[in-house]
Design an enzyme around this catalytic site. Structure first.
Site, PDB file in Angstrom:
ATOM      1  CB  CYS A  99      -2.248  -1.079   8.533  1.00 50.61           C
ATOM      2  SG  CYS A  99      -0.960   0.170   8.734  1.00 50.61           S
TER       3      CYS A  99
ATOM      4  CD  GLU B 126       2.222  -0.815  10.432  1.00 50.13           C
ATOM      5  OE1 GLU B 126       1.106  -1.269  10.791  1.00 50.13           O
ATOM      6  OE2 GLU B 126       2.454  -0.357   9.315  1.00 50.13           O
TER       7      GLU B 126
ATOM      8  CG  ASN C 216      -0.308  -0.226   2.519  1.00 47.04           C
ATOM      9  OD1 ASN C 216       0.846  -0.663   2.601  1.00 47.04           O
ATOM     10  ND2 ASN C 216      -1.032   0.057   3.593  1.00 47.04           N
TER      11      ASN C 216
ATOM     12  CD  GLU D 171       8.241   0.628  10.472  1.00 46.57           C
ATOM     13  OE1 GLU D 171       9.449   0.747  10.221  1.00 46.57           O
ATOM     14  OE2 GLU D 171       7.421   0.055   9.750  1.00 46.57           O
TER      15      GLU D 171
END
Length: 518
Positions: free
Chosen positions: A312, A278, A181, A492
């Site tokens: 997400c 993640e 994505n 992150e």
């Protein structure tokens, strides 16, 4: 329009920058010709593998290329190349690494339009959004370049004139496994802190979106990193397994689904490798009656329809206080119906194509099941066929808003990863918090209210790693990003990511003679 006036002048420049791209006069898009693996400073064909995957252009349904998947030998060559480059890079000062990373950021900024176009062609998102992704990418590298020169340990005074100190040291060869994505942006999110800390990286993009990350590898080489510091291997699950099991890999960072994340964690455990995961989400967005209605509607659209809903951290469970349920729902439906769908390279397009046909069918299946379970489709949810004949085989659908939703419905419990918003009414703060947290996920959450005390109280109670107050889906690189529960762990972005790409060595210094107890 962009595709008619800007694209013909842009694509020759794009092809010059990435020789793997060539103009396709029949459709006005590109085909991939040169290798998409990158090792030791050059594009290469994989040394082994055998399996070949078709890569599609979501906007048209055309096959962009045949992608050879990397086998165990190619993975080993990439890791060994990175290992050799690590010996050079890790010995450079933080300021030396800083200068190289700033140059990479400069090149990305300079080539923003070409990279964004490449991303749009391979991913299907609008060029409007792709440009934002590329901006976030160079900002990420700039941010970590700034941190590279400041990384340090600390001095600790001990009794008797003794002292200790700590050294922050790199891990070695890190593996990054990206999602489809945000292909280029995710690669930068992983490479930024990894390289700043002195590591090397072997990156595997999704086989659905293999194109743009190879350009990032070339940019790093142009900027002056040692050849092999950032290598790219292409492939699916088997290639990922070779990477995770490789004995010379020191760390794995993965962005993707929960089931795949669990498998990666299991493989990493066998080698005692640290992981950053993640993963998915089914995040709550809570709209209180005292909110700014226009701002809340904007937030709900941002929380559900960016990148065709394939995000997400999207706030897809939209809890609306019953007092404003009808007003809010009416306005959301009206705004959703106005979203411009179509050719992602047109400037006024705001929703492009989903990633591929199987995923489009999967999203359609969720909507069908929602209706069967009693949800009401308030707008959208059906397939969309653009007027342009070259787009007729693309993977388009109208963004969908579901009403009459219940907490036990599949559309409310499971991650759809498409442009589908579920609206649920609530009456009290206590009630909505209990319902919002009643999920295995914990990636994100949001609240819209004018009562700032309530806002902070609610986000403090949300069991989620990334929370938004009166906004949604902003991605400043200065802030850590990651989830709770099944949405993963590690972070992150922000200074927090440094902790996950480095290790701490402690040194104890005795100033006198050692007193033995023997």
């Amino acid at each position: 329009m962009f595709a008619q006036t800007r694209l013909p002048t842009l694509l020759p420049r794009l092809c010059a920058l990435a020789p793997s791209l060539a103009m396709s006069s029949a459709t006005g898009t590109v085909t991939i010709q040169q290798p998409l693996n990158y090792r030791a400073g050059a594009r290469v064909q994989p040394a082994d593998g055998g399996q070949v995957e078709e890569v599609y252009e979501p906007a048209t349904g055309r096959v962009l290329c045949k992608l050879p998947c990397s086998g165990e030998k190619e993975v080993d060559l990439a890791v060994q190349s990175a290992k050799a480059a690590f010996k050079i890079w890790s010995q450079m000062s933080g300021m030396e690494r800083c200068r190289v990373m700033l140059e990479a950021a400069r090149i990305i900024r300079e080539q923003r339009e070409e990279i964004a176009t490449m991303e749009t062609i391979n991913n299907g998102k609008s060029i409007f959004e792709a440009r934002v992704d590329i901006d976030i990418s160079w900002q990420c590298l700039e941010y970590y370049a700034g941190l590279a020169g400041s990384l340090a340990g600390e001095h600790i005074q001990l009794p008797g004139g003794c002292f200790g100190y700590t050294r922050r040291e790199p891990l070695g060869v890190c593996v990054g496994i990206g999602a489809w994505n945000y292909p280029f942006q995710i690669a930068c999110w992983k490479a930024g802190p990894a390289l700043a800390c002195g590591n090397a990286m072997v990156f595997k993009p999704s086989p659905f979106t293999p194109v743009s990350v190879v350009r990032l590898a070339e940019i790093f080489t142009e900027a002056g990193v040692p050849k092999g510091l950032f290598n790219v291997v292409q492939g699916g699950a088997a290639t990922g397994q070779f990477l995770c099991h490789h004995p010379d890999v020191a760390k794995i960072s993965f962005t993707g689904s929960v089931p795949t994340g669990m498998k990666i964690m299991e493989m990493a455990a066998k080698g005692i490798k640290p992981v950053t995961l993640e993963l998915g989400g089914k995040s709550p967005l809570i709209i209180f009656s005292d909110c700014s209605l226009e701002n809340a509607v904007n937030g709900a659209l941002m929380a559900n329809f960016l990148t065709q809903g394939e995000v997400c951290c999207n706030g897809t469970r939209v809890f609306v206080e019953r007092k404003i349920l009808d007003t809010f729902t009416k306005e959301v439906v009206k705004r959703t119906q106005k979203i411009k769908i179509g050719d992602p390279l047109l400037e006024d397009t705001r929703m492009g194509a989903l990633i591929n046909r199987p995923h489009l069918n999967r999203v359609q299946g969720f909507i069908k099941q929602a209706k069967e379970q009693g949800a009401e489709v308030l707008c959208g949810g059906d397939l969309y066929v653009p007027d342009d004949p070259k787009l007729k085989n693309g993977y388009y659908m109208r963004p969908c808003v579901l009403g009459n939703c219940k907490d036990d419905m599949t559309c409310v419990k499971e991650e759809i990863f498409g442009p589908v918003m579920s609206i649920l009414p609530f009456d009290t703060e206590e009630e909505v918090l209990e319902r919002a947290n009643a999920t295995k996920y914990g990636l994100a959450g949001g609240v819209f209210t004018r009562d700032i005390q309530k806002a902070h109280r609610v986000v403090a109670a949300l069991k989620a790693g990334m929370c938004f107050i009166n906004n949604y889906n902003g991605s400043p690189v200065e802030l850590p990003f990651g989830g709770y529960k099944s949405s993963g762990f590690g972070r992150e972005n922000g200074r927090a990511a440094i902790e996950y790409y480095s290790q701490l060595k402690t040194v104890c210094v005795e100033m006198g003679d050692v007193e033995s107890v023997f």
